[in-house]
Design a protein around this motif. Structure first.
Motif, PDB file in Angstrom:
ATOM      1  N   CYS A   1     -12.762  25.316  -1.713  1.00 35.37           N
ATOM      2  CA  CYS A   1     -12.470  24.726  -2.902  1.00 35.37           C
ATOM      3  C   CYS A   1     -11.498  25.826  -3.556  1.00 35.37           C
ATOM      4  N   LYS A   2     -11.755  26.199  -5.235  1.00 32.62           N
ATOM      5  CA  LYS A   2     -10.859  27.114  -6.033  1.00 32.62           C
ATOM      6  C   LYS A   2     -12.211  28.629  -5.298  1.00 32.62           C
ATOM      7  N   ASN A   3     -13.172  28.311  -5.296  1.00 35.82           N
ATOM      8  CA  ASN A   3     -14.010  29.127  -5.377  1.00 35.82           C
ATOM      9  C   ASN A   3     -14.264  29.983  -3.801  1.00 35.82           C
ATOM     10  N   GLY A   4     -13.748  29.020  -3.097  1.00 37.42           N
ATOM     11  CA  GLY A   4     -14.337  29.243  -1.751  1.00 37.42           C
ATOM     12  C   GLY A   4     -14.162  28.194  -0.546  1.00 37.42           C
ATOM     13  N   TYR A   5     -15.789  27.845  -0.560  1.00 38.87           N
ATOM     14  CA  TYR A   5     -15.886  26.698   0.006  1.00 38.87           C
ATOM     15  C   TYR A   5     -16.965  25.884  -0.238  1.00 38.87           C
ATOM     16  N   THR A   6     -17.734  24.889  -0.239  1.00 42.71           N
ATOM     17  CA  THR A   6     -18.959  24.478  -0.470  1.00 42.71           C
ATOM     18  C   THR A   6     -18.876  23.672   0.463  1.00 42.71           C
ATOM     19  N   VAL A   7     -20.762  23.899   1.205  1.00 41.52           N
ATOM     20  CA  VAL A   7     -21.832  23.593   2.524  1.00 41.52           C
ATOM     21  C   VAL A   7     -21.378  22.251   2.110  1.00 41.52           C
ATOM     22  N   ILE A   8     -21.202  21.176   3.171  1.00 44.33           N
ATOM     23  CA  ILE A   8     -21.604  19.848   3.068  1.00 44.33           C
ATOM     24  C   ILE A   8     -23.244  19.557   3.706  1.00 44.33           C
ATOM     25  N   TYR A   9     -24.096  18.831   3.027  1.00 44.11           N
ATOM     26  CA  TYR A   9     -25.319  18.897   4.275  1.00 44.11           C
ATOM     27  C   TYR A   9     -25.061  17.500   4.519  1.00 44.11           C
ATOM     28  N   ARG A  10     -26.138  17.702   4.978  1.00 44.27           N
ATOM     29  CA  ARG A  10     -26.412  15.411   5.208  1.00 44.27           C
ATOM     30  C   ARG A  10     -27.947  15.676   5.447  1.00 44.27           C
ATOM     31  N   ILE A  11     -28.688  14.635   4.845  1.00 40.35           N
ATOM     32  CA  ILE A  11     -30.241  14.100   5.365  1.00 40.35           C
ATOM     33  C   ILE A  11     -30.331  13.842   6.235  1.00 40.35           C
ATOM     34  N   VAL A  12     -31.908  14.911   6.911  1.00 46.01           N
ATOM     35  CA  VAL A  12     -31.769  13.840   7.899  1.00 46.01           C
ATOM     36  C   VAL A  12     -33.372  13.373   7.273  1.00 46.01           C
ATOM     37  N   LEU A  13     -33.050  11.082   7.890  1.00 45.45           N
ATOM     38  CA  LEU A  13     -34.003  10.332   8.111  1.00 45.45           C
ATOM     39  C   LEU A  13     -35.043  10.820   8.367  1.00 45.45           C
ATOM     40  N   GLU A  14     -35.030  10.833   9.411  1.00 41.04           N
ATOM     41  CA  GLU A  14     -36.322  11.398  10.601  1.00 41.04           C
ATOM     42  C   GLU A  14     -37.042  12.149   9.991  1.00 41.04           C
ATOM     43  N   ARG A  15     -36.357  13.458   9.377  1.00 41.00           N
ATOM     44  CA  ARG A  15     -37.354  14.031   8.412  1.00 41.00           C
ATOM     45  C   ARG A  15     -38.219  13.354   6.999  1.00 41.00           C
ATOM     46  N   VAL A  16     -37.559  12.660   7.013  1.00 42.08           N
ATOM     47  CA  VAL A  16     -38.171  12.345   5.546  1.00 42.08           C
ATOM     48  C   VAL A  16     -38.808  10.970   5.693  1.00 42.08           C
TER      49      VAL A  16
ATOM     50  N   LEU B   1     -29.038  14.687  -4.419  1.00 42.79           N
ATOM     51  CA  LEU B   1     -28.638  14.641  -3.415  1.00 42.79           C
ATOM     52  C   LEU B   1     -28.485  13.419  -2.131  1.00 42.79           C
ATOM     53  N   ALA B   2     -29.402  13.221  -2.599  1.00 44.62           N
ATOM     54  CA  ALA B   2     -29.639  11.028  -1.953  1.00 44.62           C
ATOM     55  C   ALA B   2     -28.051  10.500  -2.971  1.00 44.62           C
ATOM     56  N   ASP B   3     -28.250  11.068  -4.073  1.00 44.40           N
ATOM     57  CA  ASP B   3     -27.243  10.233  -4.965  1.00 44.40           C
ATOM     58  C   ASP B   3     -25.787  10.872  -4.411  1.00 44.40           C
ATOM     59  N   LYS B   4     -25.307  11.061  -4.265  1.00 45.93           N
ATOM     60  CA  LYS B   4     -24.607  12.271  -3.004  1.00 45.93           C
ATOM     61  C   LYS B   4     -24.116  11.547  -1.340  1.00 45.93           C
ATOM     62  N   ALA B   5     -25.269  10.339  -1.325  1.00 47.71           N
ATOM     63  CA  ALA B   5     -25.075  10.499   0.110  1.00 47.71           C
ATOM     64  C   ALA B   5     -24.377   9.298   0.668  1.00 47.71           C
ATOM     65  N   SER B   6     -23.711   9.258   2.052  1.00 47.42           N
ATOM     66  CA  SER B   6     -23.744   8.199   2.273  1.00 47.42           C
ATOM     67  C   SER B   6     -25.176   7.682   3.064  1.00 47.42           C
ATOM     68  N   ASP B   7     -24.618   6.613   3.693  1.00 46.69           N
ATOM     69  CA  ASP B   7     -26.201   5.727   3.963  1.00 46.69           C
ATOM     70  C   ASP B   7     -26.753   6.110   5.364  1.00 46.69           C
ATOM     71  N   ASP B   8     -25.528   6.821   5.742  1.00 51.15           N
ATOM     72  CA  ASP B   8     -26.576   8.189   6.877  1.00 51.15           C
ATOM     73  C   ASP B   8     -27.658   8.812   6.739  1.00 51.15           C
ATOM     74  N   GLY B   9     -26.834   9.496   5.143  1.00 50.15           N
ATOM     75  CA  GLY B   9     -27.146  10.444   5.465  1.00 50.15           C
ATOM     76  C   GLY B   9     -26.007  11.817   4.650  1.00 50.15           C
ATOM     77  N   SER B  10     -24.963  10.973   5.358  1.00 42.85           N
ATOM     78  CA  SER B  10     -23.899  12.866   5.510  1.00 42.85           C
ATOM     79  C   SER B  10     -23.015  12.063   4.329  1.00 42.85           C
ATOM     80  N   GLY B  11     -22.379  13.338   4.375  1.00 38.91           N
ATOM     81  CA  GLY B  11     -21.332  13.123   3.437  1.00 38.91           C
ATOM     82  C   GLY B  11     -21.525  14.117   1.901  1.00 38.91           C
ATOM     83  N   ILE B  12     -22.561  14.696   1.676  1.00 39.35           N
ATOM     84  CA  ILE B  12     -23.547  15.185   0.342  1.00 39.35           C
ATOM     85  C   ILE B  12     -22.573  16.789   0.066  1.00 39.35           C
ATOM     86  N   TRP B  13     -21.777  17.066  -0.550  1.00 34.62           N
ATOM     87  CA  TRP B  13     -21.368  18.175  -1.275  1.00 34.62           C
ATOM     88  C   TRP B  13     -21.141  18.082  -2.259  1.00 34.62           C
ATOM     89  N   CYS B  14     -21.725  19.386  -2.823  1.00 36.82           N
ATOM     90  CA  CYS B  14     -22.078  19.329  -4.340  1.00 36.82           C
ATOM     91  C   CYS B  14     -22.445  20.543  -4.153  1.00 36.82           C
TER      92      CYS B  14
END
Length: 288
Positions: free
Chosen positions: A76-91, A26-39
């Motif tokens: 997406c073609k199957n409906g929708y994909t959830v977009i996640y954000r990694i919370v850096l404070e928790r990590v 998931l981190a490999d898919k994230a932006s520098d603020d941890g957002s924008g993860i959609w897979c």
């Protein structure tokens, strides 16, 4: 891809190899603020080669622990994909992987506290620990546990399908597969069950020309209407609860005679919500 997020996650302990593997993906898919993860969970499963049940359980655990949060949905073609954000404070609050520095001072001919590192014949270093060493980590078998989890998921799907009008159940195998796919796509089983029950009640007495058979109903994601209503009802209940709290807080602020009807549990809730202070509660003649 964000090296910052990947490095931050790499330097923290997540409790298991599977959890670490998923958060690194998931981190490999994230932006520098941890957002924008959609897979999708299926994508995570294919790339990590973990079981679907492990991926689903781990994502749910990360959401519950606050390591991940949902920030939206992407169609997406199957409906929708959830977009996640990694919370850096928790990590950042997790235990680091680096060993603590221990200042033992300078010693003459110090005794090595750990066993040898094995033979270095031909430049190949041997095993760090002997097979029976206490620090040797033995991986527990997981096939039985994963099989049990899949059995539980099958039981959940059977329970949900059992709530569908019996005379409209068609192609049970496809229906169960679609139910399991919806649950793996982060739909809560209880919510899906309530959506099915709501449709069964709503369509009770429909003629055969107006009904929808189970395989088509789940394929067309007709349950989303029920989920939307469930969410709306929850929002309405939360709004009513917030309004009720505000009214109780106003009574305390004004030292209204009706304050005497406020229970101790409600007082504790108001204080925790920071709607009133302990001094205001006591000034209104209440005990906290």
């Amino acid at each position: 891809m964000s090296w910052r997020i990947a490095n931050e996650c790499a330097e923290r302990r997540f409790g298991s190899a599977a959890r670490k593997q998923i958060i690194m993906f998931l981190a490999d898919k994230a932006s520098d603020d941890g957002s924008g993860i959609w897979c999708s969970k299926g994508t995570i499963q294919r790339h990590t080669e973990l079981s679907e049940s492990t991926v689903k359980r781990t994502i749910i655990d990360f959401l519950r622990e606050g390591i991940l949060i949902e920030t939206g949905r992407r169609h997406c073609k199957n409906g929708y994909t959830v977009i996640y954000r990694i919370v850096l404070e928790r990590v950042a609050a997790l235990e680091p992987t680096a060993e603590p520095d221990i200042d033992t001072g300078v010693t003459v001919n110090p005794v090595q506290p750990e066993p040898g590192t094995g033979s270095t014949v031909n430049g190949v270093r041997g095993s760090r620990w002997t097979p029976n060493h206490p620090k040797t980590i033995h991986k527990p078998p997981t096939r039985r546990r994963e099989a049990a989890e899949e059995e539980v998921e099958d039981l959940e799907s059977e329970k949900i399908l059992a709530a569908y009008p019996e005379d409209r159940v068609r192609d049970r195998r496809t229906s169960l597969r679609l139910i399991a796919a919806a649950v793996k796509d982060a739909v809560e089983p209880d919510d899906l069950l309530q959506a099915v029950k709501a449709y069964a009640k709503e369509s009770e007495g429909f003629t055969r020309s107006k009904v929808c058979f189970s395989d088509n109903w789940f394929k067309m994601r007709r349950w989303e209407k029920g989920l939307a209503q469930i969410q709306a009802d929850r929002e309405k209940a939360r709004a009513a609860e917030a309004k009720g709290r505000a009214s109780l807080a106003e009574w305390i602020h004004e030292r209204h005679p009706l304050c005497r009807h406020i229970t101790n549990r409600q007082i504790e809730d108001l204080i925790l919500s920071k709607l009133v202070t302990l001094e205001q509660v006591r000034a209104a003649g209440l005990q906290a």
